[in-house]
Write an enzyme that holds these catalytic residues in place. Structure first.
Site, PDB file in Angstrom:
ATOM      1  N   SER A 137      -0.345  16.628 -11.685  1.00 24.14           N
ATOM      2  CA  SER A 137       0.315  15.321 -11.723  1.00 24.14           C
ATOM      3  C   SER A 137      -0.639  14.339 -12.366  1.00 24.14           C
ATOM      4  O   SER A 137      -1.758  14.143 -11.887  1.00 24.14           O
ATOM      5  CB  SER A 137       0.688  14.852 -10.316  1.00 24.14           C
ATOM      6  OG  SER A 137       1.165  13.522 -10.354  1.00 24.14           O
ATOM      7  N   ARG A 138      -0.210  13.742 -13.472  1.00 27.23           N
ATOM      8  CA  ARG A 138      -1.098  12.839 -14.202  1.00 27.23           C
ATOM      9  C   ARG A 138      -1.148  11.453 -13.572  1.00 27.23           C
ATOM     10  O   ARG A 138      -1.873  10.592 -14.060  1.00 27.23           O
ATOM     11  CB  ARG A 138      -0.657  12.754 -15.664  1.00 27.23           C
ATOM     12  CG  ARG A 138      -0.737  14.103 -16.374  1.00 27.23           C
ATOM     13  CD  ARG A 138      -0.469  14.005 -17.861  1.00 27.23           C
ATOM     14  NE  ARG A 138      -0.492  15.328 -18.453  1.00 27.23           N
ATOM     15  CZ  ARG A 138       0.567  16.071 -18.674  1.00 27.23           C
ATOM     16  NH1 ARG A 138       1.760  15.607 -18.359  1.00 27.23           N
ATOM     17  NH2 ARG A 138       0.473  17.269 -19.217  1.00 27.23           N
ATOM     18  N   VAL A 139      -0.370  11.223 -12.537  1.00 28.91           N
ATOM     19  CA  VAL A 139      -0.476   9.985 -11.768  1.00 28.91           C
ATOM     20  C   VAL A 139      -1.326  10.232 -10.531  1.00 28.91           C
ATOM     21  O   VAL A 139      -2.252   9.496 -10.222  1.00 28.91           O
ATOM     22  CB  VAL A 139       0.920   9.458 -11.393  1.00 28.91           C
ATOM     23  CG1 VAL A 139       0.806   8.200 -10.540  1.00 28.91           C
ATOM     24  CG2 VAL A 139       1.731   9.174 -12.646  1.00 28.91           C
ATOM     25  N   ASP A 173       4.926  13.308 -17.060  1.00 28.45           N
ATOM     26  CA  ASP A 173       3.641  12.894 -16.489  1.00 28.45           C
ATOM     27  C   ASP A 173       3.004  14.002 -15.665  1.00 28.45           C
ATOM     28  O   ASP A 173       2.187  13.727 -14.782  1.00 28.45           O
ATOM     29  CB  ASP A 173       3.843  11.659 -15.600  1.00 28.45           C
ATOM     30  CG  ASP A 173       4.499  10.519 -16.357  1.00 28.45           C
ATOM     31  OD1 ASP A 173       4.070  10.256 -17.489  1.00 28.45           O
ATOM     32  OD2 ASP A 173       5.444   9.914 -15.831  1.00 28.45           O
TER      33      ASP A 173
END
Length: 500
Positions: A365-367, A340
């Protein structure tokens, strides 16, 4: 009756016979055709399944790795010296399992759960398969809780969440393990238990990790799984799956777990070695075609479970090594697409003394902000963009004349941000300290200060916040204006008086 009385002997024998189970016993047995380099070719077990545990004549264990029409390739998990051609091999009908449970906390074990620390045997109540399916989509919940690493550059710019998979990638000796280790240290007083898996790491490096955990009081809440470079390749192959199973048990019982896989580049090399020994078809960079699926099915097991399943979380920090910063290499590319996001470390930054050497341009960070603590998110809202603009501006001003006042102010702010993001190893920061530092630099309190002064400020900050009663504030909520002013006043008291 005397001890040698025939009647007494007969009674004991009849009782033993009565207790003995009677009935047919099925035993599947094969033979070792050849053995070398930790792999045994076995015939006579046509019903064996992939991943099945096998027992060799001398008591050694292994598992089925490749199935062919006439033979199967078994990966040995013990010393190959005791296995010879013609030895009997017995199928167990079961897969590889490892012990799980809280009894493993504070212990150093091999991938089979056998103790390596000399503290005696480990008694657990359950053993789970090393290969388990990842939680289904319906069994997962959104990643919304923050995973505080204690490393400011990560928490402020690339926030991680509980249940996330974040790759740590960079060249050799650029601080990859340090970031992961500091994350473990930051959990010692919280509700997150950790699993550290060393795959093919040097013994001296693993010893340093263990000593750091012990010295900082984090070993009691950590399971250390070690597959050293001298162990059979099968043990190195098994290590991350065994560690993931141990971590899953902590999550599935409603807890929160963190697993560090150090590193998957060496794990990929062991998989390639086993593939070449078993004559599987090589592909790109001689890796077999299933290398992507190997790591995908491993890392997909990290997740946050739904409320119906207890809301437990398992956060994964896999580590990968690059050569000359080449993120486009086969294994790093695979792992970047599976995880992620990635924290990319740059060797040039490391050599210039910027530690942690995180490259803010290639890290992501894809979150992200969904999990970041609200107070830190508000404080660092524009910090990443401002810092990226400073880095570009700094390069341009090297070739230009004296910049104007506005550019000078921007450069001073950028240098302050860089100094704040620098951090000594094994000294994770509390959330309160991180918020205060970000507020200080974003409001201009640190503009024009020397790095040594900012380091002194960072060292004195925790005690100052404690004295002001701010360290225990509810930092999960939005900071009010009054709390903001209190932190600013606290920081001003630590700063030297401006020169006249």
């Amino acid at each position: 009756m005397t001890p040698n009385d025939p009647d007494e002997w007969l009674d004991r024998s009849l009782e033993a016979i009565a207790r003995a189970p009677l009935g047919p016993v099925v035993r599947r047995s094969g033979r070792v055709e050849r053995v070398s380099d930790g792999v045994a070719m076995v015939s006579g077990l046509p019903e064996a399944r992939a991943g099945e545990r096998l027992v060799f004549e001398g008591g050694q264990s292994g598992f089925v790795h490749v199935l062919d029409e006439e033979t199967l390739a078994a990966v040995l998990l013990d010393d190959i010296a005791g296995v010879a051609q013609g030895d009997a091999v017995t199928g167990t009908g079961d897969v590889m399992r490892v012990p799980v449970g809280p009894e493993l906390l504070g212990r150093i074990v091999d991938p089979l759960g056998r103790p390596l620390d000399g503290l005696g045997p480990i008694t657990t109540t359950a053993k789970h398969p090393v290969e388990r399916p990842a939680p289904a989509i319906i069994d997962r919940a959104a990643v919304v809780e923050p995973m505080q690493t204690g490393t400011l550059v990560v928490d402020a710019l690339f926030a991680l969440g509980r249940g996330q998979r974040e790759l740590i990638v960079g060249d050799r000796a650029t601080g990859k393990t340090t970031i992961a280790l500091d994350t473990i240290l930051n959990q010692k007083d919280g509700d997150v238990t950790s699993v550290y898996v060393a795959i093919g790491q040097k013994t001296s490096s693993v010893e340093r990790v263990i000593e750091t955990l012990r010295r900082n009081g984090a070993l009691a809440r950590t399971i250390v799984v070690v597959a050293g470079p001298s162990t059979p390749p099968g043990m190195q192959w098994l290590a991350p799956f065994a560690g993931m199973t141990m971590a899953e048990e902590l999550r599935d019982t409603g807890g929160h777990a963190l697993i560090v896989l150090d590193d998957l580049t060496r794990h990929a090399a062991s998989h390639r070695e086993l593939a070449l020994l078993t004559r599987q078809t090589p592909g790109r960079e001689a890796y077999p075609g299933d290398i992507f699926y190997l790591h995908a099915r491993l890392l997909e097991r990290a997740a946050r479970l739904s409320d119906a399943l207890g809301s437990g979380t398992l956060t994964a920090l896999p580590i990968a090594e690059t050569d000359a910063g080449n993120l486009a290499a086969f294994i790093p590319t695979n792992l970047i697409s599976i995880t992620d996001g990635q924290i990319a470390l740059d060797a040039k930054l490391f050599n210039r003394g910027q530690k942690p050497a995180v490259d803010v341009g290639t890290s992501v960070s894809r979150v992200g902000g969904k999990t970041q603590a609200r107070s830190l998110r508000d404080a660092a809202e524009s910090m990443r963009l401002d810092y990226a603009q400073f880095l570009e501006l700094e390069i341009f001003t090297r070739f230009a004349g004296m910049p104007d006042t506005r550019v000078k102010a921007q450069l001073a702010r950028g240098r302050a941000v860089r100094a704040v993001l620098a951090q000594i190893q094994h000294a994770p920061l509390r959330l309160a300290d991180e918020v205060a530092l970000v507020l200080a630099v974003q409001t201009g309190l640190l503009d024009g200060l020397e790095p040594a002064q900012i380091d002194a400020l960072r060292a004195a900050l925790p005690d100052a916040l404690d004295a002001a009663g701010l360290s225990g504030a509810d930092f999960s909520a939005t900071l009010s204006e009054s709390l903001h002013d209190q932190i600013v006043e606290c920081l001003k008291g630590l700063l030297p008086e401006p020169s006249k």
